[in-house]
Every structure is written in C-alpha cells, then in structure tokens.
Design a protein around this motif. Structure first.
Motif, mmCIF file in Angstrom:
data_model
loop_
_atom_site.group_PDB
_atom_site.id
_atom_site.type_symbol
_atom_site.label_atom_id
_atom_site.label_comp_id
_atom_site.label_asym_id
_atom_site.label_seq_id
_atom_site.Cartn_x
_atom_site.Cartn_y
_atom_site.Cartn_z
ATOM 1 N N THR A 251 0.859 -1.182 0.000
ATOM 2 C CA THR A 251 0.000 0.000 0.000
ATOM 3 C C THR A 251 0.897 1.235 0.000
ATOM 4 O OG1 THR A 251 -1.815 -1.086 1.174
ATOM 5 C CG2 THR A 251 -1.683 1.309 1.353
ATOM 6 N N VAL A 252 0.596 2.178 -0.880
ATOM 7 C CA VAL A 252 1.378 3.417 -0.976
ATOM 8 C C VAL A 252 0.508 4.559 -0.462
ATOM 9 C CG1 VAL A 252 2.533 5.042 -2.516
ATOM 10 C CG2 VAL A 252 2.713 2.575 -2.940
ATOM 11 N N ARG A 253 0.989 5.188 0.607
ATOM 12 C CA ARG A 253 0.304 6.356 1.149
ATOM 13 C C ARG A 253 1.222 7.553 0.929
ATOM 14 N NH1 ARG A 253 -3.829 5.034 5.177
ATOM 15 N NH2 ARG A 253 -3.648 7.229 5.743
ATOM 16 N N GLY A 254 0.733 8.553 0.231
ATOM 17 C CA GLY A 254 1.595 9.661 -0.118
ATOM 18 C C GLY A 254 1.048 11.016 0.256
ATOM 19 N N LEU A 255 1.942 11.979 0.320
ATOM 20 C CA LEU A 255 1.593 13.393 0.363
ATOM 21 C C LEU A 255 2.079 14.024 -0.924
ATOM 22 C CD1 LEU A 255 2.407 14.770 3.937
ATOM 23 C CD2 LEU A 255 0.154 14.505 2.885
ATOM 24 N N VAL A 256 1.183 14.717 -1.623
ATOM 25 C CA VAL A 256 1.517 15.396 -2.869
ATOM 26 C C VAL A 256 1.015 16.833 -2.753
ATOM 27 C CG1 VAL A 256 1.234 15.430 -5.369
ATOM 28 C CG2 VAL A 256 1.312 13.234 -4.154
ATOM 29 N N ARG A 257 1.957 17.767 -2.669
ATOM 30 C CA ARG A 257 1.623 19.180 -2.438
ATOM 31 C C ARG A 257 0.728 19.336 -1.203
ATOM 32 N NH1 ARG A 257 1.679 18.222 -7.776
ATOM 33 N NH2 ARG A 257 -0.526 17.690 -7.773
ATOM 34 N N GLY A 258 1.052 18.551 -0.193
ATOM 35 C CA GLY A 258 0.356 18.644 1.087
ATOM 36 C C GLY A 258 -0.932 17.871 1.178
ATOM 37 N N LYS A 259 -1.377 17.249 0.071
ATOM 38 C CA LYS A 259 -2.633 16.509 0.079
ATOM 39 C C LYS A 259 -2.364 15.011 0.165
ATOM 40 C CE LYS A 259 -5.772 19.696 -2.223
ATOM 41 N NZ LYS A 259 -6.815 19.805 -3.272
ATOM 42 N N PRO A 260 -3.119 14.303 1.016
ATOM 43 C CA PRO A 260 -2.907 12.863 1.132
ATOM 44 C C PRO A 260 -3.581 12.096 -0.004
ATOM 45 C CG PRO A 260 -4.632 13.554 2.648
ATOM 46 C CD PRO A 260 -4.096 14.815 1.992
ATOM 47 N N VAL A 261 -2.965 11.014 -0.405
ATOM 48 C CA VAL A 261 -3.539 10.096 -1.387
ATOM 49 C C VAL A 261 -3.008 8.711 -1.067
ATOM 50 C CG1 VAL A 261 -1.664 10.419 -3.075
ATOM 51 C CG2 VAL A 261 -3.934 9.675 -3.864
ATOM 52 N N LEU A 294 -6.526 11.168 -9.265
ATOM 53 C CA LEU A 294 -5.735 10.627 -10.379
ATOM 54 C C LEU A 294 -4.444 11.424 -10.563
ATOM 55 C CD1 LEU A 294 -8.542 9.859 -12.989
ATOM 56 C CD2 LEU A 294 -7.207 8.206 -11.672
ATOM 57 N N ARG A 295 -4.538 12.729 -10.469
ATOM 58 C CA ARG A 295 -3.342 13.572 -10.614
ATOM 59 C C ARG A 295 -2.294 13.223 -9.559
ATOM 60 N NH1 ARG A 295 -4.464 19.327 -8.571
ATOM 61 N NH2 ARG A 295 -4.259 18.115 -6.635
ATOM 62 N N ASP A 296 -2.709 13.137 -8.302
ATOM 63 C CA ASP A 296 -1.751 12.912 -7.225
ATOM 64 C C ASP A 296 -1.240 11.473 -7.225
ATOM 65 O OD1 ASP A 296 -2.201 15.528 -6.593
ATOM 66 O OD2 ASP A 296 -3.481 15.121 -4.863
ATOM 67 N N ALA A 297 -2.092 10.521 -7.581
ATOM 68 C CA ALA A 297 -1.630 9.136 -7.677
ATOM 69 C C ALA A 297 -0.574 8.995 -8.766
ATOM 70 C CB ALA A 297 -2.811 8.206 -7.940
ATOM 71 N N PRO A 302 3.592 6.996 -11.851
ATOM 72 C CA PRO A 302 3.168 7.531 -13.156
ATOM 73 C C PRO A 302 2.353 6.549 -14.002
ATOM 74 C CG PRO A 302 5.436 8.150 -12.692
ATOM 75 C CD PRO A 302 5.038 7.198 -11.611
ATOM 76 N N ALA A 303 2.595 5.260 -13.861
ATOM 77 C CA ALA A 303 1.893 4.285 -14.699
ATOM 78 C C ALA A 303 0.405 4.205 -14.398
ATOM 79 C CB ALA A 303 2.528 2.901 -14.541
ATOM 80 N N VAL A 304 -0.058 4.885 -13.337
ATOM 81 C CA VAL A 304 -1.499 4.940 -13.076
ATOM 82 C C VAL A 304 -2.241 5.470 -14.296
ATOM 83 C CG1 VAL A 304 -3.249 6.237 -11.757
ATOM 84 C CG2 VAL A 304 -1.384 5.059 -10.559
ATOM 85 N N ALA A 305 -1.586 6.321 -15.098
ATOM 86 C CA ALA A 305 -2.224 6.878 -16.299
ATOM 87 C C ALA A 305 -2.602 5.811 -17.302
ATOM 88 C CB ALA A 305 -1.291 7.896 -16.949
ATOM 89 N N GLU A 306 -1.983 4.638 -17.229
ATOM 90 C CA GLU A 306 -2.240 3.573 -18.193
ATOM 91 C C GLU A 306 -3.290 2.568 -17.718
ATOM 92 O OE1 GLU A 306 1.393 1.901 -19.900
ATOM 93 O OE2 GLU A 306 2.515 3.505 -18.889
ATOM 94 N N LEU A 307 -3.872 2.784 -16.545
ATOM 95 C CA LEU A 307 -4.843 1.843 -16.003
ATOM 96 C C LEU A 307 -6.251 2.162 -16.496
ATOM 97 C CD1 LEU A 307 -3.633 1.581 -12.285
ATOM 98 C CD2 LEU A 307 -2.658 0.561 -14.359
ATOM 99 N N GLU A 308 -7.135 1.189 -16.359
ATOM 100 C CA GLU A 308 -8.549 1.369 -16.710
ATOM 101 C C GLU A 308 -9.329 1.792 -15.477
ATOM 102 O OE1 GLU A 308 -12.514 -1.338 -17.584
ATOM 103 O OE2 GLU A 308 -10.521 -2.266 -17.760
#
Length: 410
Positions: A251-261, A294-297, A302-308
């Motif tokens: 499981t990947v838990r991230g902060l991207v520009r201060g927002k959790p995803v 989707l942007r933050d994931a 980056p390969a999230v862009a290729e998912l359905e």
C-alpha cells in the motif's frame, strides 16, 4: 451459525444487530461465534461506507497527533485482526503486505518526517528509506519522489469480500432486509427489548446493538442523541493490465503538495485510489475529487495513467465531534443540574439491553475486531475501563427522554 439455526422475522433472539456494514457484521459474527442466536437488520447489507472503503488496517499510518486514546484502540484492534480473520480464511481478502509512506516533494518530505517523529515517539515501528531503497522495493514509484518510510505493521483487507464472507457464514436466515425504525422499550422504560421494523412488526432481542453508521441518527427511541455527521469521500477503482502487474505490492500512502492520497493494490490485479474528504452534504462523486486523486496518484506512480478506471464511488463516513467512535452502553438518563465542566457528567445506571457501536469515521474496517470484542465482552457482563473514553453518551449534557414515546410495550 447458519441459516438453519437462525430465526427469521419476527423472532426472539439473543442479539439483534442493527446495521450490516463491516462493523455491524463483525459484531454479529463474533456474537454468533460466542454461541448466541443473532439476527442482523439492514435493508441493503454492505452497501454503505463499507462498499467504498479501501480496507487499510493502518493503526500506525492513520495516527493523528493528540489522538492517544484512539491510538490505543486502533493498536489493540490491529493486534486482534489476524485472529478475527483466521476463521474466515482467504475469502476475506486479508493481506499482510506493508505500507510505504511517500513524499511528493521537499515540503511533503518534511511533513512526513514530522509525522514519523510523532509515530516514533509513541513507539510505533517505522523504517526510514532512501529514495533508492523505496524504488528498489516498488520500482514503479516515480523517480522524483522526495522521501519515504516503511510501516510493516499496517496491512489491508478487502471490505467487500469481508462482508460477503461473514454474510455467507451467518446464513440468509440471520439477515432481515428491512429498516429498523425504532427501539422497543419495556413498559417500565428501563430496558430495550428489541426493535420495531419498517413493516410495523417487532424483533425481540435480549440485547440490541445499534451499529448502522449514520443511520443511527434516524433510529427513534435512543436515550441520548448521537452527534454524528457525514464526511463524504470519493474513491476510485482501476484495473491494472497484465503487462504492468504488479503495479505496486505494498500500500502506498503519499503526500503530494500537502494533500494525502493512497493506492491499495488488490490480489485480483485491481487498484483502489482514495480518498477525498469533504463535508459539503453531497453523496455524488465529485469531478474535482476524481481529477485530484488521479493527478496525485500519478505523481507517485506515473503508470497509473495507463490503467482502466472502472468505478468511481462516493459514500459518507460517520464522524463524531472528536473523530472517535461511539462505542459501549448508554446511561439511562443524566443527573439533573450536573456541572458542564468539560468532563463526563455523572450518570445513572446503564440502559439494559442496549449497546451502541457507530461513529467510526475513517477507522471502521480497522476497528471492527475491537468493536466486536468490546461488544461481546459487554454482552458477557464485562466492561474494560480502557475504552470508557468512547462511551456513546460522552457528549450528552441534558436528559434525552425521546425514547418514552417510541416502541414501548406493556
């Protein structure tokens, strides 16, 4: 317990559980395993917040500063999870994969470092990683991530599979697919003896457990008001093509520009991405929320862009004023003239036959085994003082006598 042993409606049973989300079903399962005859009341089992939930068992990574009481409960529930899940087998989708916390940029790295410091101060196990170490564990992480650490104690379960597994074991005869309209009180007003259903009939029970999330606000006859508020969240489900599997294993838990995803990989090759948090009163999926997730994931993987993208869901989680659950028995009525000094007012003897288990907010799946154990202990006449801070009546300051006119029986 199976369908042949359960009594259908109308009936007199040992325990009636109002609500068939993960928490309600977990309580029902534990009570049934204790030898009690249990019936669950819910018009649409497993279709509320449990349907949307990602199922992270994240006692460490979900810890928030100054939530020490709640931390004790989440850690206890994490400890109970393996034993709770074992009888359900692999059907519940319980996975012991770790969690990676990832920073999108330098500011996010500092925020995660501050969080890690608080976690370590409480003795929670975290392991700092270099970016190279993190990408060796998860090669699909973006090269531009700014930092990471690993939490081996935080795992996951698939709530939809968990709901299905418990329902199958309880049996169809143990589920009444109706709405519970009100509690039924004994004639002297001292004891709850069951619930009145939408068709006007009564389900009699030795103990009634109110575990229907936000729906508990609408249940007539409660001895105290339940201060629940809806906290809405958008969550996405995507399919990973064979060529990209495994996209991530942890499981990947991230902060991207201060927002959790977060990104939660499932064993079936799907990925859960979540979750927004909003209190705008709308249960519709937010286009802006989908875009941000989707942007933050993609910033982290980056390969999230290729998912359905095959499913978008929005559900409301039941929040409370202190973001901790309403869990336990309820006092019959509050002493008149009690000083409002910020502490719990004195209370009379607890209402017999009634337990409340709601308000789990973002911790419902994680806290299911603890809620189940606490409720069964209360059924057995045992109360653990460690969990007194979560009493459902802790916010009450005035008597709440609305139960007097609902569902009273001679």
């Amino acid at each position: 317990m199976d369908g042949r042993d359960a009594v259908t409606h109308p009936a007199e049973v040992d325990v009636a559980v109002v609500g068939a989300g993960v928490v309600g079903l977990g309580i029902a399962w534990e009570a049934a395993c204790s030898g009690r005859r249990v019936v669950v009341v819910d018009p649409a089992p497993g279709t509320g917040a449990s349907f949307a939930a990602a199922g992270m068992l994240a006692a460490v990574s979900e810890y928030h500063y100054q939530e020490e009481d709640l931390l004790g409960l989440t850690l206890e529930s994490a400890r109970l999870w393996p034993g709770f899940a074992r009888p359900l087998g692999t059907e519940a989708g319980n996975l012991s994969t770790p969690t990676l916390c990832v920073a999108g940029d330098a500011a996010d790295r500092q925020a995660l470092a501050d969080l890690r410091a608080v976690q370590e101060a409480h003795g929670l196990g975290v392991r700092p990683l270099t970016v190279r170490e993190a990408r060796s564990l998860e090669p699909m992480l973006a090269p531009a991530i700014a930092g990471a650490f690993e939490i081996t104690a935080d795992h996951q379960v698939d709530p939809r599979r968990l709901v299905a597994a418990i329902l199958a074991r309880l049996g169809t005869g143990a589920v009444i697919r109706q709405r519970a309209e009100s509690l039924v009180w004994a004639g002297d007003g001292a004891r709850v003896v069951g619930v009145r259903l939408a068709d006007g009939s009564e389900l009699r029970a030795g103990e009634t457990i109110v575990a229907n999330g936000l729906g508990a606000r609408e249940l007539a006859g409660l001895p105290v008001p339940l201060p629940l508020r809806p906290v809405y969240g958008d969550i996405l489900r995507l399919r990973v093509p064979e060529s990209l599997r495994p996209l991530v294993t942890a499981t990947v838990r991230g902060l991207v520009r201060g927002k959790p995803v977060y990104l939660v990989p499932r064993a079936d090759g799907t990925l859960v991405i979540g979750a927004t948090q909003r209190e705008d009163g709308s249960d519709a999926v937010s286009a802006g929320g989908v875009y941000e997730l989707l942007r933050d994931a993609q910033a982290l993987v980056p390969a999230v862009a290729e998912l359905e993208l095959y499913e978008t869901t929005a559900r409301a989680r039941p929040g409370t004023p202190d973001n901790a659950p309403l869990l336990g028995r309820v006092a019959a009525r509050w002493a008149p003239g009690a000083a409002d000094d910020g502490g719990a007012p004195p209370h009379a003897q607890d209402v017999a036959g009634l337990i409340v288990a709601t308000g789990f907010f973002r911790h419902g799946v994680l806290l299911t085994p603890a809620a189940a154990r606490i409720c069964v202990d209360l059924l057995d006449g045992r109360a653990d003082e460690r969990w007194h801070a979560f009493r459902p009546d802790r916010f009450a300051r005035v008597p709440h006598e609305t139960h007097a006119s609902y569902g009273r029986t001679a």
